[in-house]
Design a protein around this motif. Structure first.
Motif, PDB file in Angstrom:
ATOM      1  N   PHE A 164     -63.168 -24.808  57.005  1.00  0.00           N
ATOM      2  CA  PHE A 164     -62.100 -25.211  56.090  1.00  0.00           C
ATOM      3  C   PHE A 164     -61.167 -26.185  56.786  1.00  0.00           C
ATOM      4  CE2 PHE A 164     -57.842 -24.584  54.177  1.00  0.00           C
ATOM      5  CZ  PHE A 164     -58.136 -24.992  52.888  1.00  0.00           C
ATOM      6  N   GLY A 165     -60.992 -27.361  56.182  1.00  0.00           N
ATOM      7  CA  GLY A 165     -60.075 -28.365  56.693  1.00  0.00           C
ATOM      8  C   GLY A 165     -58.903 -28.541  55.754  1.00  0.00           C
ATOM      9  N   TYR A 166     -57.702 -28.616  56.304  1.00  0.00           N
ATOM     10  CA  TYR A 166     -56.487 -28.785  55.506  1.00  0.00           C
ATOM     11  C   TYR A 166     -55.693 -30.003  55.948  1.00  0.00           C
ATOM     12  CZ  TYR A 166     -54.839 -26.354  59.656  1.00  0.00           C
ATOM     13  OH  TYR A 166     -54.617 -25.986  60.959  1.00  0.00           O
ATOM     14  N   GLY A 167     -56.113 -30.636  57.039  1.00  0.00           N
ATOM     15  CA  GLY A 167     -55.468 -31.837  57.572  1.00  0.00           C
ATOM     16  C   GLY A 167     -56.522 -32.883  57.862  1.00  0.00           C
ATOM     17  N   SER A 168     -56.509 -33.410  59.060  1.00  0.00           N
ATOM     18  CA  SER A 168     -57.414 -34.511  59.393  1.00  0.00           C
ATOM     19  C   SER A 168     -58.896 -34.133  59.313  1.00  0.00           C
ATOM     20  CB  SER A 168     -57.097 -35.071  60.784  1.00  0.00           C
ATOM     21  OG  SER A 168     -57.257 -34.084  61.776  1.00  0.00           O
ATOM     22  N   LEU A 169     -59.212 -32.859  59.420  1.00  0.00           N
ATOM     23  CA  LEU A 169     -60.615 -32.453  59.246  1.00  0.00           C
ATOM     24  C   LEU A 169     -61.142 -32.809  57.855  1.00  0.00           C
ATOM     25  CD1 LEU A 169     -60.979 -28.903  60.879  1.00  0.00           C
ATOM     26  CD2 LEU A 169     -62.101 -31.003  61.591  1.00  0.00           C
ATOM     27  N   MET A 170     -60.249 -32.926  56.857  1.00  0.00           N
ATOM     28  CA  MET A 170     -60.686 -33.239  55.499  1.00  0.00           C
ATOM     29  C   MET A 170     -61.361 -34.606  55.439  1.00  0.00           C
ATOM     30  SD  MET A 170     -57.697 -31.829  52.965  1.00  0.00           S
ATOM     31  CE  MET A 170     -56.464 -32.938  53.602  1.00  0.00           C
ATOM     32  N   TRP A 171     -60.828 -35.593  56.144  1.00  0.00           N
ATOM     33  CA  TRP A 171     -61.385 -36.947  56.073  1.00  0.00           C
ATOM     34  C   TRP A 171     -62.081 -37.367  57.360  1.00  0.00           C
ATOM     35  CZ3 TRP A 171     -56.039 -36.358  56.545  1.00  0.00           C
ATOM     36  CH2 TRP A 171     -55.459 -36.932  57.671  1.00  0.00           C
ATOM     37  N   ASN A 172     -61.909 -36.605  58.417  1.00  0.00           N
ATOM     38  CA  ASN A 172     -62.532 -36.944  59.695  1.00  0.00           C
ATOM     39  C   ASN A 172     -63.078 -35.673  60.340  1.00  0.00           C
ATOM     40  OD1 ASN A 172     -63.291 -38.299  62.028  1.00  0.00           O
ATOM     41  ND2 ASN A 172     -61.257 -38.168  62.930  1.00  0.00           N
ATOM     42  N   PRO A 173     -64.099 -35.066  59.712  1.00  0.00           N
ATOM     43  CA  PRO A 173     -64.575 -33.789  60.247  1.00  0.00           C
ATOM     44  C   PRO A 173     -65.181 -33.913  61.641  1.00  0.00           C
ATOM     45  CG  PRO A 173     -66.000 -34.533  58.474  1.00  0.00           C
ATOM     46  CD  PRO A 173     -64.818 -35.465  58.504  1.00  0.00           C
ATOM     47  N   PHE A 207     -66.628 -27.435  54.367  1.00  0.00           N
ATOM     48  CA  PHE A 207     -67.876 -28.065  54.781  1.00  0.00           C
ATOM     49  C   PHE A 207     -68.887 -26.979  55.132  1.00  0.00           C
ATOM     50  CE2 PHE A 207     -64.315 -30.763  55.897  1.00  0.00           C
ATOM     51  CZ  PHE A 207     -64.700 -32.015  55.438  1.00  0.00           C
ATOM     52  N   ARG A 208     -70.078 -27.043  54.519  1.00  0.00           N
ATOM     53  CA  ARG A 208     -71.138 -26.085  54.839  1.00  0.00           C
ATOM     54  C   ARG A 208     -72.030 -26.697  55.916  1.00  0.00           C
ATOM     55  NH1 ARG A 208     -76.319 -24.731  52.844  1.00  0.00           N
ATOM     56  NH2 ARG A 208     -76.152 -26.292  51.200  1.00  0.00           N
ATOM     57  N   ILE A 209     -72.254 -25.912  56.954  1.00  0.00           N
ATOM     58  CA  ILE A 209     -72.972 -26.370  58.139  1.00  0.00           C
ATOM     59  C   ILE A 209     -74.382 -25.791  58.152  1.00  0.00           C
ATOM     60  CG2 ILE A 209     -72.863 -26.516  60.669  1.00  0.00           C
ATOM     61  CD1 ILE A 209     -70.392 -27.714  59.103  1.00  0.00           C
ATOM     62  N   ALA A 210     -75.346 -26.604  58.542  1.00  0.00           N
ATOM     63  CA  ALA A 210     -76.734 -26.151  58.662  1.00  0.00           C
ATOM     64  C   ALA A 210     -76.848 -25.133  59.795  1.00  0.00           C
ATOM     65  CB  ALA A 210     -77.661 -27.335  58.936  1.00  0.00           C
ATOM     66  N   PRO A 211     -77.656 -24.084  59.603  1.00  0.00           N
ATOM     67  CA  PRO A 211     -77.778 -23.040  60.638  1.00  0.00           C
ATOM     68  C   PRO A 211     -78.091 -23.575  62.030  1.00  0.00           C
ATOM     69  CG  PRO A 211     -78.854 -22.334  58.637  1.00  0.00           C
ATOM     70  CD  PRO A 211     -78.445 -23.771  58.409  1.00  0.00           C
ATOM     71  N   GLU A 212     -78.930 -24.586  62.124  1.00  0.00           N
ATOM     72  CA  GLU A 212     -79.297 -25.113  63.449  1.00  0.00           C
ATOM     73  C   GLU A 212     -78.144 -25.876  64.106  1.00  0.00           C
ATOM     74  OE1 GLU A 212     -80.773 -28.012  60.305  1.00  0.00           O
ATOM     75  OE2 GLU A 212     -80.861 -25.844  60.576  1.00  0.00           O
ATOM     76  N   GLN A 213     -77.065 -26.101  63.371  1.00  0.00           N
ATOM     77  CA  GLN A 213     -75.915 -26.820  63.931  1.00  0.00           C
ATOM     78  C   GLN A 213     -74.676 -25.939  64.080  1.00  0.00           C
ATOM     79  OE1 GLN A 213     -75.902 -30.170  61.169  1.00  0.00           O
ATOM     80  NE2 GLN A 213     -76.753 -31.438  62.803  1.00  0.00           N
ATOM     81  N   TRP A 214     -74.808 -24.647  63.826  1.00  0.00           N
ATOM     82  CA  TRP A 214     -73.666 -23.740  63.919  1.00  0.00           C
ATOM     83  C   TRP A 214     -73.036 -23.773  65.305  1.00  0.00           C
ATOM     84  CZ3 TRP A 214     -75.423 -18.612  61.072  1.00  0.00           C
ATOM     85  CH2 TRP A 214     -75.616 -18.888  59.714  1.00  0.00           C
ATOM     86  N   ASP A 215     -73.833 -23.572  66.352  1.00  0.00           N
ATOM     87  CA  ASP A 215     -73.289 -23.504  67.715  1.00  0.00           C
ATOM     88  C   ASP A 215     -72.630 -24.818  68.120  1.00  0.00           C
ATOM     89  OD1 ASP A 215     -74.098 -20.875  68.005  1.00  0.00           O
ATOM     90  OD2 ASP A 215     -75.950 -21.390  69.067  1.00  0.00           O
ATOM     91  N   GLU A 216     -73.304 -25.925  67.840  1.00  0.00           N
ATOM     92  CA  GLU A 216     -72.769 -27.239  68.186  1.00  0.00           C
ATOM     93  C   GLU A 216     -71.446 -27.502  67.452  1.00  0.00           C
ATOM     94  OE1 GLU A 216     -73.997 -31.863  67.266  1.00  0.00           O
ATOM     95  OE2 GLU A 216     -75.611 -30.405  67.557  1.00  0.00           O
ATOM     96  N   THR A 217     -71.381 -27.116  66.188  1.00  0.00           N
ATOM     97  CA  THR A 217     -70.180 -27.341  65.389  1.00  0.00           C
ATOM     98  C   THR A 217     -69.012 -26.495  65.888  1.00  0.00           C
ATOM     99  OG1 THR A 217     -71.512 -27.915  63.458  1.00  0.00           O
ATOM    100  CG2 THR A 217     -69.220 -27.292  63.053  1.00  0.00           C
ATOM    101  N   ILE A 218     -69.256 -25.228  66.165  1.00  0.00           N
ATOM    102  CA  ILE A 218     -68.164 -24.365  66.633  1.00  0.00           C
ATOM    103  C   ILE A 218     -67.674 -24.823  68.009  1.00  0.00           C
ATOM    104  CG2 ILE A 218     -69.427 -22.458  67.731  1.00  0.00           C
ATOM    105  CD1 ILE A 218     -66.529 -22.007  65.314  1.00  0.00           C
ATOM    106  N   ASP A 219     -68.582 -25.279  68.870  1.00  0.00           N
ATOM    107  CA  ASP A 219     -68.171 -25.813  70.175  1.00  0.00           C
ATOM    108  C   ASP A 219     -67.276 -27.038  69.985  1.00  0.00           C
ATOM    109  OD1 ASP A 219     -69.613 -23.844  71.488  1.00  0.00           O
ATOM    110  OD2 ASP A 219     -71.285 -25.167  72.030  1.00  0.00           O
ATOM    111  N   TYR A 220     -67.694 -27.929  69.095  1.00  0.00           N
ATOM    112  CA  TYR A 220     -66.909 -29.133  68.813  1.00  0.00           C
ATOM    113  C   TYR A 220     -65.524 -28.766  68.282  1.00  0.00           C
ATOM    114  CZ  TYR A 220     -65.107 -33.076  66.190  1.00  0.00           C
ATOM    115  OH  TYR A 220     -64.280 -34.036  65.681  1.00  0.00           O
ATOM    116  N   LEU A 221     -65.478 -27.850  67.315  1.00  0.00           N
ATOM    117  CA  LEU A 221     -64.200 -27.464  66.718  1.00  0.00           C
ATOM    118  C   LEU A 221     -63.266 -26.832  67.744  1.00  0.00           C
ATOM    119  CD1 LEU A 221     -65.444 -26.060  63.320  1.00  0.00           C
ATOM    120  CD2 LEU A 221     -63.991 -28.077  63.651  1.00  0.00           C
ATOM    121  N   ARG A 222     -63.814 -25.994  68.590  1.00  0.00           N
ATOM    122  CA  ARG A 222     -62.967 -25.353  69.607  1.00  0.00           C
ATOM    123  C   ARG A 222     -62.411 -26.386  70.580  1.00  0.00           C
ATOM    124  NH1 ARG A 222     -66.837 -20.023  70.227  1.00  0.00           N
ATOM    125  NH2 ARG A 222     -65.912 -18.934  68.435  1.00  0.00           N
TER     126      ARG A 222
END
Length: 177
Positions: free
Chosen positions: A7-16, A66-81
């Motif tokens: 869930f994005g409420y700021g810049s993640l909305m347009w620049n995930p 944004f719904r993330i593909a299962p094979e990208q879950w780890d990469e996405t959470i690492d990026y977000l953190r």
């Protein structure tokens, strides 16, 4: 977990900054969008902090999921953190949300930690504008961030009256300078 949403409420909305399978407007209850975080990195410095958005207690918040593909879950959470937990002013939470088509799901979201030294909650529009006006960090001017956020919200059909007031006050300060 069957699905992984962010869930994005700021810049993640347009620049995930990450790949996604699906994007949808979404509503989170119990939290509101607020310029309540002193930015010491992206939009200010410790000596001259800016203000960035946080998801703070109370109300509701319309943003983008944004719904993330299962094979990208780890990469996405690492990026977000790496992106969101630079100074640990945000807490990573799994929040229930309602998607624009009525589906209910849960999403990772970054909620402000009210006990953190960077928490700046409770500012009125004039005080927030004074902080935003002139602050600059690694990602650029603070006012550009606020103006850009408001423009994107408006493009999405989302009214944020308080943010509109802050922008009006920043524009007033620019003219007075």
């Amino acid at each position: 977990m069957d699905e992984f949403w962010v869930f994005g409420y700021g810049s993640l909305m347009w620049n995930p900054g990450f790949a996604f399978l699906e994007r949808s407007q979404a509503l989170v209850y119990g939290y509101r969008r607020s310029l309540c975080v002193h930015s010491w990195v992206h939009r200010g410095t410790q000596r001259d902090p800016g203000l960035v958005l946080g998801l703070d207690r109370g109300g509701s918040c319309r943003g983008m999921a944004f719904r993330i593909a299962p094979e990208q879950w780890d990469e996405t959470i690492d990026y977000l953190r790496e992106r969101e937990l630079v100074t640990n002013v945000y807490l990573e939470r799994c929040l229930p949300l309602q998607l624009a088509d009525g589906r209910a799901s849960k999403a990772i979201a970054y909620v402000v930690d009210r006990s953190h030294t960077q928490y700046a909650g409770g500012l009125d529009a004039i005080a927030a504008a004074r902080v935003v006006h002139g602050a600059q960090g690694q990602s650029g001017p603070n006012d550009a961030y606020v103006f850009n956020t408001l423009a994107h919200l408006q493009e999405m059909g989302i009214r944020d009256h308080w943010l509109e007031q802050v922008v009006g006050e920043v524009e007033r300060l620019r003219k007075a300078a």
